[in-house]
Design a protein around this motif. Structure first.
Motif, mmCIF file in Angstrom:
data_model
loop_
_atom_site.group_PDB
_atom_site.id
_atom_site.type_symbol
_atom_site.label_atom_id
_atom_site.label_comp_id
_atom_site.label_asym_id
_atom_site.label_seq_id
_atom_site.Cartn_x
_atom_site.Cartn_y
_atom_site.Cartn_z
ATOM 1 N N SER A 261 3.733 -2.794 -5.583
ATOM 2 C CA SER A 261 3.089 -2.422 -3.647
ATOM 3 C C SER A 261 2.501 -1.225 -3.777
ATOM 4 C CB SER A 261 4.330 -2.141 -3.163
ATOM 5 O OG SER A 261 4.793 -0.921 -3.393
ATOM 6 N N TRP A 262 2.064 -0.653 -4.861
ATOM 7 C CA TRP A 262 0.531 -0.046 -4.326
ATOM 8 C C TRP A 262 -0.530 -0.052 -3.885
ATOM 9 C CZ3 TRP A 262 1.413 3.441 -9.271
ATOM 10 C CH2 TRP A 262 2.387 4.232 -9.691
ATOM 11 N N SER A 263 -0.927 -0.754 -4.168
ATOM 12 C CA SER A 263 -2.494 -1.262 -3.913
ATOM 13 C C SER A 263 -2.484 -1.859 -2.328
ATOM 14 C CB SER A 263 -2.982 -2.651 -4.335
ATOM 15 O OG SER A 263 -3.595 -2.905 -3.942
ATOM 16 N N GLY B 107 1.064 -1.200 -0.116
ATOM 17 C CA GLY B 107 -0.180 -0.188 -0.225
ATOM 18 C C GLY B 107 0.970 1.203 0.195
ATOM 19 N N CYS B 108 1.023 2.185 -0.856
ATOM 20 C CA CYS B 108 1.167 3.447 -0.940
ATOM 21 C C CYS B 108 0.558 4.313 -2.072
ATOM 22 C CB CYS B 108 2.734 3.361 -1.944
ATOM 23 S SG CYS B 108 4.071 4.923 -1.835
ATOM 24 N N PRO B 109 0.556 5.398 -1.241
ATOM 25 C CA PRO B 109 0.089 6.355 -1.836
ATOM 26 C C PRO B 109 0.424 7.501 -2.630
ATOM 27 C CG PRO B 109 0.462 7.050 0.466
ATOM 28 C CD PRO B 109 0.651 6.029 0.214
ATOM 29 N N HIS B 110 1.873 7.675 -3.002
ATOM 30 C CA HIS B 110 2.588 8.620 -3.112
ATOM 31 C C HIS B 110 2.294 8.558 -5.467
ATOM 32 C CE1 HIS B 110 3.735 9.331 0.547
ATOM 33 N NE2 HIS B 110 4.274 8.337 0.751
ATOM 34 N N HIS B 111 2.652 6.694 -5.465
ATOM 35 C CA HIS B 111 2.646 6.698 -7.197
ATOM 36 C C HIS B 111 3.672 7.230 -7.551
ATOM 37 C CE1 HIS B 111 -1.586 5.565 -6.969
ATOM 38 N NE2 HIS B 111 -0.768 4.784 -5.593
ATOM 39 N N CYS B 112 5.044 7.457 -6.702
ATOM 40 C CA CYS B 112 5.941 7.944 -7.899
ATOM 41 C C CYS B 112 6.694 7.536 -8.882
ATOM 42 C CB CYS B 112 7.232 7.938 -6.367
ATOM 43 S SG CYS B 112 7.225 8.022 -5.411
ATOM 44 N N PHE B 113 6.500 8.874 -10.075
ATOM 45 C CA PHE B 113 6.783 8.317 -11.589
ATOM 46 C C PHE B 113 8.363 7.445 -11.583
ATOM 47 C CE2 PHE B 113 9.014 9.513 -15.885
ATOM 48 C CZ PHE B 113 8.339 8.305 -16.456
ATOM 49 N N GLU B 114 7.614 5.919 -11.838
ATOM 50 C CA GLU B 114 8.986 5.033 -12.034
ATOM 51 C C GLU B 114 9.173 4.855 -10.830
ATOM 52 O OE1 GLU B 114 12.531 6.296 -15.030
ATOM 53 O OE2 GLU B 114 11.104 6.392 -16.829
ATOM 54 N N CYS B 115 8.117 4.626 -10.315
ATOM 55 C CA CYS B 115 8.901 3.741 -9.150
ATOM 56 C C CYS B 115 9.700 2.565 -9.209
ATOM 57 C CB CYS B 115 7.443 4.009 -7.637
ATOM 58 S SG CYS B 115 7.154 2.060 -6.761
ATOM 59 N N HIS B 116 10.615 1.791 -8.129
ATOM 60 C CA HIS B 116 10.564 0.671 -8.515
ATOM 61 C C HIS B 116 9.906 -0.505 -8.337
ATOM 62 C CE1 HIS B 116 11.152 2.251 -4.025
ATOM 63 N NE2 HIS B 116 10.995 0.753 -3.785
ATOM 64 N N ASN B 117 8.785 -0.332 -7.837
ATOM 65 C CA ASN B 117 7.624 -1.400 -6.739
ATOM 66 C C ASN B 117 6.559 -1.494 -7.002
ATOM 67 O OD1 ASN B 117 6.993 -3.540 -5.404
ATOM 68 N ND2 ASN B 117 7.771 -3.385 -3.360
ATOM 69 N N GLY C 61 8.989 0.468 1.182
ATOM 70 C CA GLY C 61 7.722 -0.293 0.998
ATOM 71 C C GLY C 61 7.343 -0.053 -0.843
ATOM 72 N N GLY C 62 6.541 0.009 -0.925
ATOM 73 C CA GLY C 62 5.162 0.695 -0.417
ATOM 74 C C GLY C 62 5.039 1.674 1.138
ATOM 75 N N GLU C 63 4.555 2.286 1.409
ATOM 76 C CA GLU C 63 4.149 3.391 2.754
ATOM 77 C C GLU C 63 4.163 2.738 3.616
ATOM 78 O OE1 GLU C 63 5.084 7.078 2.604
ATOM 79 O OE2 GLU C 63 5.172 5.856 4.331
HETATM 80 S S1 SF4 Z 1 6.877 2.658 -3.148
HETATM 81 FE FE1 SF4 Z 1 8.409 4.518 -2.703
HETATM 82 S S2 SF4 Z 1 9.020 4.719 -4.857
HETATM 83 FE FE2 SF4 Z 1 7.101 3.854 -5.076
HETATM 84 S S3 SF4 Z 1 5.984 4.885 -5.176
HETATM 85 FE FE3 SF4 Z 1 6.017 4.550 -3.051
HETATM 86 S S4 SF4 Z 1 6.624 6.020 -2.039
HETATM 87 FE FE4 SF4 Z 1 7.085 5.712 -4.450
#
Ligand code: SF4
Length: 168
Positions: A41-43, A28-38, A72-74
């Motif tokens: 893990s967002w859901s 789970g991650c709310p940030h959705h960074c462009f070209e996230c390595h993972n 993460g995730g977050e």
């Molecule tokens: S897992 Fe890390 S890099 Fe990926 S969207 Fe979340 S904060 Fe950004």
């Protein structure tokens, strides 16, 4: 006892902080960074569940481990369970590094209204903060993906009320 929703674990890592480390990746991650390595893990609904007790039992089997890394995730989207895990790791003599897409200043603000966020900060020795920003990406950075991310001494930072940087 709290449950953690995890995207994965690595039982021995040498790239997520100094020494040999046990790494848990929050699901789970709310940030959705462009070209996230993972991006898997967002859901907030995927992954698997584990208790802090189960993680600590796993860690205790390995005498070579120096510490625990929360990634993460977050992790701060599961502050209560992550803080419980971090506290239990400290009780066993492990140090704790936490990665977050929030800045320290954002977390400090959140901690004013969230005891869980404050508790996770208090149980983190080193915070590596900020989102991954592709324009600032570098392979020369120890333990970080992009230049905007900082390595923060949390104990000193909480004492002073501002981010205090450190080298690891
Ligand atoms: S897992 Fe890390 S890099 Fe990926 S969207 Fe979340 S904060 Fe950004």
């Amino acid at each position: 006892m709290s449950e953690l929703r995890l995207a994965g674990i690595i039982r021995e890592s040498i790239v997520d902080g100094p020494g040999i480390r046990f790494v848990v990746f929050a699901q789970g991650c709310p940030h959705h960074c462009f070209e996230c390595h993972n991006p898997d893990s967002w859901s907030f609904e995927g992954g698997f569940l584990a208790t802090p007790k189960q993680i600590i039992e796993e860690m205790s089997k390995n005498p070579l481990l120096k510490g625990l890394t929360l990634s993460g995730g977050e992790p701060f989207c599961q502050s209560a369970a992550m803080a419980e895990l971090a506290q239990a790791a400290h009780d066993k003599g492990f140090d704790v590094i936490t990665y977050t897409g929030f800045t320290f200043e954002e977390l400090l603000e959140k901690s004013l209204s969230s005891a869980e966020v404050l508790n996770l900060l208090k149980n983190t020795d080193v915070l590596i903060d900020g989102p991954f920003i592709k324009e600032f990406k570098s392979y020369d950075l120890n333990f970080r993906g992009s230049y905007n991310q900082r390595i923060i001494d949390v104990k000193m930072s909480l004492k002073k009320g501002v981010a205090v940087l450190m080298h690891i």
